[in-house]
Design a protein around this motif. Structure first.
Motif, PDB file in Angstrom:
ATOM      1  N   ALA A 167      33.921  38.147  43.524  1.00  9.97           N
ATOM      2  CA  ALA A 167      35.235  38.364  44.560  1.00  9.97           C
ATOM      3  C   ALA A 167      36.437  37.990  43.605  1.00  9.97           C
ATOM      4  O   ALA A 167      37.273  37.803  44.421  1.00  9.97           O
ATOM      5  CB  ALA A 167      34.732  37.326  45.696  1.00  9.97           C
ATOM      6  N   GLU A 168      36.430  37.607  42.487  1.00 10.90           N
ATOM      7  CA  GLU A 168      37.738  37.230  41.868  1.00 10.90           C
ATOM      8  C   GLU A 168      37.502  37.776  40.589  1.00 10.90           C
ATOM      9  O   GLU A 168      36.419  38.236  39.816  1.00 10.90           O
ATOM     10  CB  GLU A 168      37.933  35.740  41.884  1.00 10.90           C
ATOM     11  CG  GLU A 168      36.610  35.078  40.832  1.00 10.90           C
ATOM     12  CD  GLU A 168      36.957  33.578  41.116  1.00 10.90           C
ATOM     13  OE1 GLU A 168      37.322  33.084  40.365  1.00 10.90           O
ATOM     14  OE2 GLU A 168      36.196  32.893  41.893  1.00 10.90           O
ATOM     15  N   ASP A 169      38.762  37.922  39.679  1.00 14.68           N
ATOM     16  CA  ASP A 169      38.896  38.330  38.472  1.00 14.68           C
ATOM     17  C   ASP A 169      38.691  37.211  37.446  1.00 14.68           C
ATOM     18  O   ASP A 169      39.490  36.307  37.589  1.00 14.68           O
ATOM     19  CB  ASP A 169      40.333  38.861  38.128  1.00 14.68           C
ATOM     20  CG  ASP A 169      40.681  39.186  36.678  1.00 14.68           C
ATOM     21  OD1 ASP A 169      39.591  39.032  35.679  1.00 14.68           O
ATOM     22  OD2 ASP A 169      41.441  40.178  36.590  1.00 14.68           O
ATOM     23  N   VAL A 170      37.327  36.978  37.172  1.00 13.87           N
ATOM     24  CA  VAL A 170      36.933  35.949  36.318  1.00 13.87           C
ATOM     25  C   VAL A 170      38.042  35.583  35.089  1.00 13.87           C
ATOM     26  O   VAL A 170      38.183  34.496  34.693  1.00 13.87           O
ATOM     27  CB  VAL A 170      35.566  36.023  35.763  1.00 13.87           C
ATOM     28  CG1 VAL A 170      35.267  34.898  34.855  1.00 13.87           C
ATOM     29  CG2 VAL A 170      34.656  36.100  37.160  1.00 13.87           C
ATOM     30  N   ILE A 171      38.335  36.782  34.363  1.00 15.57           N
ATOM     31  CA  ILE A 171      39.300  36.591  33.116  1.00 15.57           C
ATOM     32  C   ILE A 171      40.691  35.934  33.530  1.00 15.57           C
ATOM     33  O   ILE A 171      40.996  35.059  32.977  1.00 15.57           O
ATOM     34  CB  ILE A 171      39.619  38.060  32.489  1.00 15.57           C
ATOM     35  CG1 ILE A 171      38.428  38.721  32.077  1.00 15.57           C
ATOM     36  CG2 ILE A 171      40.639  38.000  31.386  1.00 15.57           C
ATOM     37  CD1 ILE A 171      37.529  37.750  31.016  1.00 15.57           C
ATOM     38  N   ARG A 172      41.386  36.348  34.674  1.00  7.53           N
ATOM     39  CA  ARG A 172      42.405  35.470  35.392  1.00  7.53           C
ATOM     40  C   ARG A 172      41.980  34.352  35.648  1.00  7.53           C
ATOM     41  O   ARG A 172      42.878  33.209  35.426  1.00  7.53           O
ATOM     42  CB  ARG A 172      42.753  36.225  36.668  1.00  7.53           C
ATOM     43  CG  ARG A 172      44.199  35.621  37.063  1.00  7.53           C
ATOM     44  CD  ARG A 172      44.471  36.449  38.437  1.00  7.53           C
ATOM     45  NE  ARG A 172      44.812  37.706  37.941  1.00  7.53           N
ATOM     46  CZ  ARG A 172      46.074  38.325  37.781  1.00  7.53           C
ATOM     47  NH1 ARG A 172      46.973  37.342  37.595  1.00  7.53           N
ATOM     48  NH2 ARG A 172      46.122  39.506  37.462  1.00  7.53           N
ATOM     49  N   THR A 173      40.723  33.887  36.150  1.00  6.28           N
ATOM     50  CA  THR A 173      40.448  32.525  36.272  1.00  6.28           C
ATOM     51  C   THR A 173      40.536  31.504  34.944  1.00  6.28           C
ATOM     52  O   THR A 173      40.878  30.468  34.916  1.00  6.28           O
ATOM     53  CB  THR A 173      39.266  32.283  37.059  1.00  6.28           C
ATOM     54  OG1 THR A 173      39.324  33.150  38.313  1.00  6.28           O
ATOM     55  CG2 THR A 173      38.954  30.984  37.149  1.00  6.28           C
ATOM     56  N   LEU A 174      39.731  32.216  34.046  1.00  6.35           N
ATOM     57  CA  LEU A 174      39.597  31.727  32.771  1.00  6.35           C
ATOM     58  C   LEU A 174      41.062  31.425  31.884  1.00  6.35           C
ATOM     59  O   LEU A 174      41.079  30.292  31.357  1.00  6.35           O
ATOM     60  CB  LEU A 174      38.816  32.437  31.728  1.00  6.35           C
ATOM     61  CG  LEU A 174      37.286  32.495  32.305  1.00  6.35           C
ATOM     62  CD1 LEU A 174      36.587  33.653  31.432  1.00  6.35           C
ATOM     63  CD2 LEU A 174      36.722  31.120  31.706  1.00  6.35           C
ATOM     64  N   SER A 175      41.990  32.291  32.097  1.00  6.13           N
ATOM     65  CA  SER A 175      42.990  32.667  31.643  1.00  6.13           C
ATOM     66  C   SER A 175      44.046  31.326  31.964  1.00  6.13           C
ATOM     67  O   SER A 175      45.091  30.644  31.367  1.00  6.13           O
ATOM     68  CB  SER A 175      43.953  33.715  31.545  1.00  6.13           C
ATOM     69  OG  SER A 175      44.348  33.787  33.259  1.00  6.13           O
ATOM     70  N   ALA A 176      43.618  30.654  33.267  1.00 12.04           N
ATOM     71  CA  ALA A 176      44.358  29.691  33.839  1.00 12.04           C
ATOM     72  C   ALA A 176      43.644  28.282  33.275  1.00 12.04           C
ATOM     73  O   ALA A 176      44.417  27.108  33.736  1.00 12.04           O
ATOM     74  CB  ALA A 176      44.408  29.566  35.524  1.00 12.04           C
ATOM     75  N   MET A 177      42.643  28.118  32.709  1.00 12.97           N
ATOM     76  CA  MET A 177      42.139  26.991  32.310  1.00 12.97           C
ATOM     77  C   MET A 177      42.763  26.535  30.821  1.00 12.97           C
ATOM     78  O   MET A 177      43.403  27.235  30.281  1.00 12.97           O
ATOM     79  CB  MET A 177      40.737  27.203  31.958  1.00 12.97           C
ATOM     80  CG  MET A 177      39.775  27.378  33.102  1.00 12.97           C
ATOM     81  SD  MET A 177      38.083  27.534  32.631  1.00 12.97           S
ATOM     82  CE  MET A 177      37.276  28.099  34.333  1.00 12.97           C
ATOM     83  N   ASN A 178      42.828  25.110  30.874  1.00 17.15           N
ATOM     84  CA  ASN A 178      43.468  24.689  29.665  1.00 17.15           C
ATOM     85  C   ASN A 178      42.592  23.203  29.405  1.00 17.15           C
ATOM     86  O   ASN A 178      41.631  22.937  30.011  1.00 17.15           O
ATOM     87  CB  ASN A 178      44.829  24.222  29.870  1.00 17.15           C
ATOM     88  CG  ASN A 178      45.089  23.471  31.176  1.00 17.15           C
ATOM     89  OD1 ASN A 178      44.369  22.617  31.501  1.00 17.15           O
ATOM     90  ND2 ASN A 178      46.368  24.177  31.943  1.00 17.15           N
ATOM     91  N   ASP A 179      43.195  22.321  28.590  1.00 13.69           N
ATOM     92  CA  ASP A 179      42.768  20.853  28.126  1.00 13.69           C
ATOM     93  C   ASP A 179      42.707  19.970  29.314  1.00 13.69           C
ATOM     94  O   ASP A 179      42.297  18.874  29.261  1.00 13.69           O
ATOM     95  CB  ASP A 179      43.268  20.400  27.003  1.00 13.69           C
ATOM     96  CG  ASP A 179      44.842  20.193  27.138  1.00 13.69           C
ATOM     97  OD1 ASP A 179      45.373  20.343  28.167  1.00 13.69           O
ATOM     98  OD2 ASP A 179      45.536  19.790  26.111  1.00 13.69           O
ATOM     99  N   GLN A 180      43.351  20.488  30.437  1.00  8.89           N
ATOM    100  CA  GLN A 180      43.347  19.515  31.534  1.00  8.89           C
ATOM    101  C   GLN A 180      42.175  20.022  32.694  1.00  8.89           C
ATOM    102  O   GLN A 180      42.293  19.604  34.154  1.00  8.89           O
ATOM    103  CB  GLN A 180      44.795  19.587  32.446  1.00  8.89           C
ATOM    104  CG  GLN A 180      45.664  19.081  31.367  1.00  8.89           C
ATOM    105  CD  GLN A 180      45.789  17.783  30.890  1.00  8.89           C
ATOM    106  OE1 GLN A 180      45.206  16.540  31.872  1.00  8.89           O
ATOM    107  NE2 GLN A 180      45.609  17.349  29.769  1.00  8.89           N
ATOM    108  N   SER A 181      41.417  21.144  32.307  1.00 10.27           N
ATOM    109  CA  SER A 181      40.429  21.638  33.067  1.00 10.27           C
ATOM    110  C   SER A 181      39.105  21.138  32.918  1.00 10.27           C
ATOM    111  O   SER A 181      38.860  21.066  31.670  1.00 10.27           O
ATOM    112  CB  SER A 181      40.635  23.198  33.012  1.00 10.27           C
ATOM    113  OG  SER A 181      41.674  23.654  33.283  1.00 10.27           O
ATOM    114  N   VAL A 182      38.181  21.110  33.896  1.00 10.77           N
ATOM    115  CA  VAL A 182      36.849  20.812  33.777  1.00 10.77           C
ATOM    116  C   VAL A 182      35.888  21.888  34.209  1.00 10.77           C
ATOM    117  O   VAL A 182      36.214  22.209  35.477  1.00 10.77           O
ATOM    118  CB  VAL A 182      36.398  19.483  34.333  1.00 10.77           C
ATOM    119  CG1 VAL A 182      34.897  19.391  34.211  1.00 10.77           C
ATOM    120  CG2 VAL A 182      37.044  18.279  33.195  1.00 10.77           C
TER     121      VAL A 182
END
Length: 286
Positions: A167-182
Motif C-alpha cells: 500500500a505504499e511506495d517502499v522506495i519513498r519510505t526508504l529514502s526518508a530513513m537516515n542515521d536517526q532511524s531504526v
C-alpha cells in the motif's frame, strides 16, 4: 546433538570463511550430500581445506561424517508444516492436550531466552528509545507479528511506522530513513527476498537494523546491526509464535521503562480524551 544446533553452538568461533561454509551446509544439504569437499569449496569460493577445517571445528571426524550427518538430519527432513502436525499428533493420546501444547510453548520460550544476548538486547532498547523514527517490517507469515509490534511499540514511544509494501511506495519510505532511524525486520523461513532487500537498502541509508529471525545463519544477518534468534523446533513460524511474541513484548517493556516519562505523559493525554463514543461497558453480573 543435531547438526543445526551444533553449527549454532560453534558459529561465533568460526572464521569468516567457515561461516560461509556453515550457511551453505544448512541452506544446500542436497549439494553437500552428493559433492566432494573440493567441489563444495569451489561452489562457495573457499578452499577445500577450509571446508574440512569447518568439519573439525564442529567436532566431526571429517567431511565424510559431515555428509553422513547432513543426509540423516537435513536432507530427509519433512516439510515444516508436516513436522508441526506430527509433533502435535504425538501429544494427541496424552491427557490434557491443550496443557501439553502450552507446556511445549513454555519450553520454546525458555530455549529462546538462552539464545538472547543481553548486551544486544540492551543495545536494541537504547536504539529503539532514542531513534527519531522506528520502522517495523514483516511480510506474509511475519505480518501479524509486525503489526502487533508496531501497535504496541507505538503506545510507548512516538513515530512508529509499519511498512506496508502492498500500500505504499517502499522506495519513498526508504529514502526518508537516515542515521536517526531504526528498522525492525522480522524474517522467518522461508526467507522472503523482499524483506532482506529492504533491510539491505535501509542500512545503505544508515538506518540501524534490528533483525528478529529463527537462526543466527538466516540471510538477513548479513544486513543487520543486531540479530535476535527465536527458537523453534522446526522451520515454521507456527511453533515460534509464542516465543516470538514473548520476545517482542520484552522489547516493548524495555522501551516503556527506558522512556518512562514519555510513556506516562502519553497515557495522561490518552486518558484525558473523551472516548465514550468508542467503547461500551460490559454488563455487570447479577
Amino acid at each position: 546433538m543435531k547438526l543445526k544446533e551444533l553449527v549454532h553452538e560453534h558459529f561465533h568461533n568460526l572464521s569468516k570463511s567457515q561461516k560461509r561454509v556453515a550457511t551453505y551446509v544448512l541452506d544446500h544439504p542436497r549439494n553437500v550430500a552428493v559433492s566432494s569437499a573440493q567441489e563444495i569449496g569451489a561452489m562457495i569460493g573457499v578452499s577445500e581445506t577450509t571446508v574440512i577445517r569447518f568439519c573439525y571445528s564442529l567436532g566431526l571426524s571429517g567431511y565424510s561424517e559431515l555428509q553422513k550427518t547432513t543426509r540423516e538430519q537435513l536432507l530427509f527432513q519433512e516439510s515444516s508444516l508436516h513436522t508441526y502436525q506430527q509433533s502435535k499428533l504425538e501429544l494427541e493420546q496424552a491427557p490434557h492436550f491443550y496443557e501439553q501444547v502450552m507446556e511445549q510453548d513454555c519450553r520454546t520460550i525458555q530455549e529462546t531466552i538462552k539464545q538472547i544476548n543481553e548486551t544486544d538486547y540492551e543495545t536494541a532498547i537504547d536504539q529503539l528509545s532514542k531513534a527519531q523514527t522506528v520502522y517495523i517490517l514483516g511480510l506474509r507469515s511475519s505480518h501479524a507479528a509486525a503489526s502487533w509490534l508496531s501497535y504496541s511499540l507505538g503506545l510507548v514511544r512516538p513515530d512508529v511506522r509499519l511498512i506496508r509494501t502492498e500500500a505504499e511506495d517502499v522506495i519513498r519510505t526508504l529514502s526518508a530513513m537516515n542515521d536517526q532511524s531504526v528498522l525492525v525486520a522480522i524474517s522467518f523461513h522461508r526467507y522472503l527476498k523482499e524483506t532482506i532487500r529492504i533491510a539491505e537498502l535501509a542500512r545503505d541509508q544508515q538506518a540501524y537494523v534490528i533483525a528478529i529471525t529463527d537462526s543466527l545463519l538466516a540471510p538477513i544477518q548479513a544486513h543487520s546491526d543486531v540479530l535476535f534468534p527465536i527458537y523453534s523446533p522446526n522451520k515454521s513460524t507456527l511453533d515460534a509464535t509464542t516465543s516470538l511474541f514473548s520476545f517482542m513484548n520484552a522489547l516493548v517493556a524495555g522501551v516503556s521503562v527506558k522512556e518512562k516519562e514519555h510513556f506516562e505523559k502519553s497515557q495522561q493525554t490518552y486518558q484525558s480524551l473523551n472516548s465514550d463514543f468508542l467503547f461500551v461497558e460490559g454488563a455487570e453480573k447479577q
